[in-house]
Design a protein around this motif. Sequence first.
Motif, short mmCIF file in Angstrom:
data_model
loop_
_atom_site.label_atom_id
_atom_site.label_comp_id
_atom_site.label_asym_id
_atom_site.label_seq_id
_atom_site.Cartn_x
_atom_site.Cartn_y
_atom_site.Cartn_z
N ASP A 245 0.84 -1.19 0.00
CA ASP A 245 0.00 0.00 0.00
C ASP A 245 0.88 1.25 0.00
O ASP A 245 1.72 1.43 0.90
CB ASP A 245 -0.91 -0.01 1.23
N GLU A 246 0.70 2.13 -1.00
CA GLU A 246 1.59 3.28 -1.14
C GLU A 246 1.53 4.20 0.08
O GLU A 246 2.56 4.71 0.53
CB GLU A 246 1.22 4.08 -2.39
N ALA A 247 0.35 4.42 0.61
CA ALA A 247 0.22 5.32 1.76
C ALA A 247 0.98 4.77 2.96
O ALA A 247 1.66 5.51 3.69
CB ALA A 247 -1.25 5.52 2.11
N LEU A 248 0.89 3.45 3.18
CA LEU A 248 1.61 2.83 4.29
C LEU A 248 3.12 2.88 4.06
O LEU A 248 3.91 3.10 5.00
CB LEU A 248 1.15 1.39 4.48
N PHE A 249 3.52 2.68 2.81
CA PHE A 249 4.94 2.74 2.47
C PHE A 249 5.48 4.14 2.74
O PHE A 249 6.55 4.32 3.35
CB PHE A 249 5.13 2.34 1.01
N ARG A 250 4.75 5.14 2.28
CA ARG A 250 5.19 6.53 2.52
C ARG A 250 5.27 6.83 4.01
O ARG A 250 6.18 7.53 4.47
CB ARG A 250 4.22 7.50 1.83
N LYS A 251 4.33 6.29 4.78
CA LYS A 251 4.36 6.52 6.24
C LYS A 251 5.60 5.88 6.85
O LYS A 251 6.21 6.45 7.78
CB LYS A 251 3.09 5.98 6.89
N GLU A 252 5.97 4.69 6.37
CA GLU A 252 7.18 4.05 6.86
C GLU A 252 8.40 4.97 6.68
O GLU A 252 9.22 5.13 7.58
CB GLU A 252 7.43 2.73 6.13
N ILE A 253 8.50 5.58 5.51
CA ILE A 253 9.64 6.45 5.22
C ILE A 253 9.54 7.75 6.02
O ILE A 253 10.54 8.23 6.57
CB ILE A 253 9.73 6.72 3.71
N GLU A 254 8.34 8.31 6.09
CA GLU A 254 8.16 9.56 6.84
C GLU A 254 8.48 9.38 8.32
O GLU A 254 9.17 10.20 8.93
CB GLU A 254 6.73 10.06 6.66
#
Length: 280
Positions: A245-254
């Motif tokens: 999931d892109e949103a979850l992936f972005r949250k991991e990085i953020e």
Amino acid sequence: MLRGIKRTALHMLKGAGVFRLVRDSEWRRKQLLILCYHGVSLEDEHLWRPALYMEPRVLEQRLKVLKDEGYVVLPLGEALHCLENDDLPQASVAITFDDGTHDFYIQAYPLLKSYGFPVTVYQTTYYSDYPKPVFSLICSYMLWKRRGNVLDTGQELGLITLDLRTAASRFLVERQLVQNARRDKLNGKQTNEIASRLAKLLDIDYDELVAKRILQIMNSQEVAHLAAEGVNFELHTHRHRTPNDEALFRKEIEDNRKRIQQMTGSLAVHFCYPSGVYEE
């Protein structure tokens, strides 16, 4: 046998001067060699997972080769800048470590510092605020510690038996423990309780393992100390995972970037995929 043949061939090539010819070639001047490491054993981790861990003496041997053979070890950011501008020094090398485990702080960094070599650490951060072993790794390690056995005491952990006779059977036990934890959406405290219960079933002193900090991530004080010493910390996701999931992936990085900045005072600007797992 194949490993022995490979080593013999490499020794022959080195003796013939082939390595030095390649190092000093115009082709090599335009190449950046990035050496990527993970763990350096506190005890016997290199016997448990030799593809991931090495003994301190082996790391020191490799660093000595870099120095004795005249390789130029650069900070990764500087090396990439030089590569982009076709301005690399001859025989350029950058050194990186993935995950940022406690053994880097205790074993690897003192060796790197003694040779004056810069290093980049791709730091995962969830366990930096939770001083316990990484769940999947400590389960695997403890199962390996009791290799060769078959135990019928796994029911309380949702397992029929603990077949520890082979690497494949131990992996199946580990995978079931991790899948159960994900299914039940357990947090770090809860998975640590599972690991503690597993240790009891295996007759392993879990408190002693925790105290030794085997398979633990560097804490915030250790990261801050190394950052002040000049170690470069970069992105590796917060929980060492890459959700589809892109949103979850972005949250991991953020989350990862935010925590690194809090610990180091610097903004992490580039990223290494955990375990090299990625999708186009």
